[in-house]
Design an enzyme around this catalytic site. Structure first.
Site, PDB file in Angstrom:
ATOM      1  N   TYR B 145       0.826  -1.210   0.000  1.00 19.70           N
ATOM      2  CA  TYR B 145       0.000   0.000   0.000  1.00 19.70           C
ATOM      3  C   TYR B 145       0.860   1.260   0.000  1.00 19.70           C
ATOM      4  O   TYR B 145       0.532   2.239  -0.652  1.00 19.70           O
ATOM      5  CB  TYR B 145      -0.917   0.035   1.230  1.00 19.70           C
ATOM      6  N   LYS B 195       2.870 -15.711   1.621  1.00 17.89           N
ATOM      7  CA  LYS B 195       3.061 -16.383   0.331  1.00 17.89           C
ATOM      8  C   LYS B 195       4.571 -16.598   0.245  1.00 17.89           C
ATOM      9  O   LYS B 195       5.246 -16.135  -0.680  1.00 17.89           O
ATOM     10  CB  LYS B 195       2.501 -15.507  -0.800  1.00 17.89           C
ATOM     11  N   ASP B 227      -3.440 -18.223  -0.707  1.00 17.58           N
ATOM     12  CA  ASP B 227      -4.407 -18.877  -1.598  1.00 17.58           C
ATOM     13  C   ASP B 227      -5.120 -20.014  -0.871  1.00 17.58           C
ATOM     14  O   ASP B 227      -6.338 -20.172  -0.981  1.00 17.58           O
ATOM     15  CB  ASP B 227      -3.741 -19.357  -2.905  1.00 17.58           C
ATOM     16  N   ASP B 251      -6.598  -7.120   3.517  1.00 14.29           N
ATOM     17  CA  ASP B 251      -7.706  -6.439   2.840  1.00 14.29           C
ATOM     18  C   ASP B 251      -8.646  -7.472   2.215  1.00 14.29           C
ATOM     19  O   ASP B 251      -9.869  -7.412   2.393  1.00 14.29           O
ATOM     20  CB  ASP B 251      -7.128  -5.520   1.750  1.00 14.29           C
ATOM     21  N   ASP B 255     -12.376  -9.109   4.037  1.00 17.87           N
ATOM     22  CA  ASP B 255     -13.650  -8.932   3.345  1.00 17.87           C
ATOM     23  C   ASP B 255     -14.320 -10.273   3.076  1.00 17.87           C
ATOM     24  O   ASP B 255     -15.537 -10.402   3.201  1.00 17.87           O
ATOM     25  CB  ASP B 255     -13.447  -8.167   2.029  1.00 17.87           C
TER      26      ASP B 255
HETATM   27  C1  LIG Z   1       2.654 -23.410  -5.940  1.00 14.06           C
HETATM   28  C2  LIG Z   1       2.511 -21.955  -6.266  1.00 14.06           C
HETATM   29  C3  LIG Z   1       3.816 -21.377  -6.711  1.00 14.06           C
HETATM   30  C4  LIG Z   1       1.410 -21.704  -7.295  1.00 14.06           C
HETATM   31  C5  LIG Z   1       1.194 -20.220  -7.494  1.00 14.06           C
HETATM   32  O1  LIG Z   1       1.193 -19.439  -6.533  1.00 14.06           O
HETATM   33  O2  LIG Z   1       0.995 -19.827  -8.648  1.00 14.06           O
HETATM   34  C6  LIG Z   1       0.071 -22.345  -6.982  1.00 14.06           C
HETATM   35  O3  LIG Z   1      -0.490 -21.804  -5.816  1.00 14.06           O
HETATM   36  C7  LIG Z   1      -0.844 -22.147  -8.136  1.00 14.06           C
HETATM   37  O4  LIG Z   1      -1.842 -21.426  -7.993  1.00 14.06           O
HETATM   38  O5  LIG Z   1      -0.559 -22.696  -9.220  1.00 14.06           O
HETATM   39  C1  LIG Z   2     -10.934   1.897   0.555  1.00 12.79           C
HETATM   40  C2  LIG Z   2      -9.643   1.120   0.597  1.00 12.79           C
HETATM   41  C3  LIG Z   2      -8.467   2.034   0.433  1.00 12.79           C
HETATM   42  C4  LIG Z   2      -9.525   0.287   1.874  1.00 12.79           C
HETATM   43  C5  LIG Z   2      -8.288  -0.594   1.823  1.00 12.79           C
HETATM   44  O1  LIG Z   2      -7.954  -1.161   0.783  1.00 12.79           O
HETATM   45  O2  LIG Z   2      -7.629  -0.719   2.857  1.00 12.79           O
HETATM   46  C6  LIG Z   2     -10.730  -0.598   2.182  1.00 12.79           C
HETATM   47  O3  LIG Z   2     -10.895  -1.576   1.211  1.00 12.79           O
HETATM   48  C7  LIG Z   2     -10.524  -1.230   3.529  1.00 12.79           C
HETATM   49  O4  LIG Z   2     -10.373  -2.463   3.590  1.00 12.79           O
HETATM   50  O5  LIG Z   2     -10.491  -0.492   4.536  1.00 12.79           O
END
Ligand SMILES: CC(C)[C@H](C(=O)O)[C@@H](O)C(=O)O
Ligand SMILES: CC(C)[C@H](C(=O)O)[C@@H](O)C(=O)O
Lengths: 360, 360
Positions: B145, B195, B227, B251, B255
């Site tokens: 950010y 990650k 992920d 973030d 959510d």
């Molecule tokens: C294993 C990892 C490097 C890979 C990625 O992050 O792309 C996997 O999570 C995917 O989505 O294929």
């Molecule tokens: C509005 C945006 C800048 C903010 C962020 O990304 O942090 C919002 O999504 C949050 O999660 O507070």
């Protein structure tokens, strides 16, 4: 007869088992379509480590280079052995290595919830029952995964580590074009995921995607912030058709979408270069905990094979026929253990492969 | 009597309506606990734009600087006016501006699914019925950010844009300490999101979090790739207690977790600095579509006020009492429209505020 050369990389865990079923189907395609597939096996992942002390040996790269496409199984070790040299970093070395070596910038990850399997989805059943069909189009060779510089500086409390998220216009344009082209053949909608309110890279991403969108007036284009997308995905997945993402956001959202289908063992993926060369792999991973038990679901590997025919070998008809065969077998009620309901008697990996081959 | 100065920033949309209810509760706290709150209103967001042509005027910052805490409503315009000067960038200017100005590095976002409101969750009802209680602890003033450099270079096809993800040991350590301290008072588990298989910053993040974890042998520490976390969240949210995240991943995951509760109007948040100074705001946003109708749920704003008492004013007892009052009112079956079931008769914003004030 036309001959295609396919590099077959079964890898680890359930990889070899499900690959065997995909090759059965490929043989059937060869008979029905009068084409020849010369498959050449190569080692990757932990399976390669034992022979080469490398997860992606040069010999494997050579075999891939001589081929028209790569059919990939899965790589990865048992949970408890993650930190051994054999398994440490195996996915990164294998997957990022292949993506970079072959410029596989376009990653397609369908996440389709079959209404008949709605019960397996973690979503509320009134949401799941409608089914959904999302295609994540993820940029795979750029962004923060590969951006330079990356590194570490300083010492003590001030020691820092950093990565660079970077995208060029041509990188954004070519993946956006893939997304819009595919959307034309689907439900004509592209939702482009960004964080243009915070990241400079994503302001540019949105700008270039808009440039591309202008060339596709028949496709609805909509930008969406990544945090909102993570919410909308669970609230109302039906709103999405094609989801266009950079490398990092695509990693996260494609996994979220995949899990919502409740059947990771059913999800194929394609990663291809501009030339048509590509790599095709199931989404689910090596699943070491069930490896060797002949209960793994081969459908993801079989549908990956269909994607290979479609995207690298330009054989749309057998690709469709395979997909229809899978649907038929599912409609008849055949289930492997991972997608079996309480009343179903699960079939083995091999039986599922045979059923699909017969239905094809 | 002790006197606290509170900067009150109602902002836009439903902000002023729900803030009025929070101030009712604050008045009740003042009477019961024999403390005085001097509240001073200040303009922020679109509301500030009309007077100052700024979303975060210097006068507002001055009022905040003179206060012990900020009670924040929400900012943001109607969907159709996003691109007007009044609304463009309003959230970023207001929120990132305040976070940076006051060094609000620690962001707490509880995502709690009350079993009584399970029907509103998009999750399958057998998963939702158990409820869950996740606290996202998000780093809020660092990472991609704010990392430098950010920018754009080149022209034509080679034009590029870039951002920098960067974390120092002291930034990671202080947010990790917040997470582990809070986990001690909850269910003693911290899942740290990274990650580390791909990003250098995240390798370092994992290393420093492990250093901190060693000081908390009573708290279970577990690293998880982002992920995978996006998947696990929908599959089995009960597994999580405290989720420790960097700015970007926090973030997205906060959510996702919030949406799984099905009741955004119930979720408070806290953002604080090392000094104890902090800003407290509901999670749901300005909800312009229902503004002025007196149907908005004031619970998120009221629970944010409880968090303010706890974290900035060190008043644990009234914080707890407010939380219990909210639970009591919900247990009695009172519902605003957003959380009403098919058989419920929804109450207004003001009635909900009165009910909670009385129950307090
Ligand atoms: C294993 C990892 C490097 C890979 C990625 O992050 O792309 C996997 O999570 C995917 O989505 O294929
Ligand atoms: C509005 C945006 C800048 C903010 C962020 O990304 O942090 C919002 O999504 C949050 O999660 O507070």
């Amino acid at each position: 007869t036309k001959t295609y050369q396919i590099a077959v990389l079964p890898g680890d865990g359930i990889g070899p088992e499900v690959m065997a079923e995909a090759l059965k189907v490929l043989k059937a395609v060869s008979r029905k379509e009068n084409v020849a597939f010369r498959t050449q096996e190569a080692l990757v992942g932990g399976a390669a480590w034992d022979h080469y002390h490398s997860h992606l040996p040069e010999e494997t790269l050579t075999i891939c280079r001589e081929s028209d496409a790569i059919l990939f199984g899965s790589v990865g070790g048992p949970v408890r052995e993650q930190n051994t040299p054999k398994w440490q970093g195996v996915e990164v070395h294998s997957l990022l290595g292949l993506r970079k070596a072959f410029g596989l910038f376009a990653n397609l990850r369908p996440a389709r919830l079959f209404p008949a399997l709605a019960f397996a989805s973690p979503l509320r059943q009134d949401v799941a029952r409608e089914g959904f069909d999302i295609l994540v189009v993820r940029e795979l060779t750029g962004g923060i995964y590969f951006g330079q510089p990356k590194g570490r500086t300083g010492t003590g409390e001030e020691e820092k580590a950093f990565d660079t998220m970077v995208y060029s216009r041509c990188e954004i344009r070519r993946i956006a074009q893939v997304a819009f082209e595919i959307a034309r053949k689907r439900r004509q909608k592209v939702t482009s995921i960004d964080k243009a309110n915070v990241l400079t890279t994503m302001v540019f991403w949105r700008q270039v995607v808009e440039e591309v969108a202008a060339d596709y007036p028949d496709v609805t284009y909509e930008p969406m912030y990544v945090d909102n997308a993570a919410m909308q995905m669970v609230k109302n997945p039906q709103q999405f058709d094609v989801l266009l993402c950079g490398n990092m956001f695509g990693d996260i959202l494609s996994d979220e979408a995949a899990m919502l289908t409740g059947s990771l063992g059913m999800l194929p993926s394609a990663s291809f270069a501009g030339s048509g060369f590509g790599m095709y792999e199931p989404g689910g991973g090596s699943a070491q905990d069930i490896a060797g038990q002949h209960i793994a679901n081969p459908i993801a590997q079989i549908l990956s094979t269909a994607m290979m025919l479609r995207y690298s070998l330009n054989m749309e008809k057998p690709a469709r026929d395979i997909e229809k065969a899978v649907e038929k077998v599912l409609a008849e009620g055949h289930r492997t253990a991972d997608i079996a309901g309480r009343e179903d008697t699960p079939v083995s990996t091999g039986t599922m492969g045979d059923l699909i081959t017969t239905a094809y």
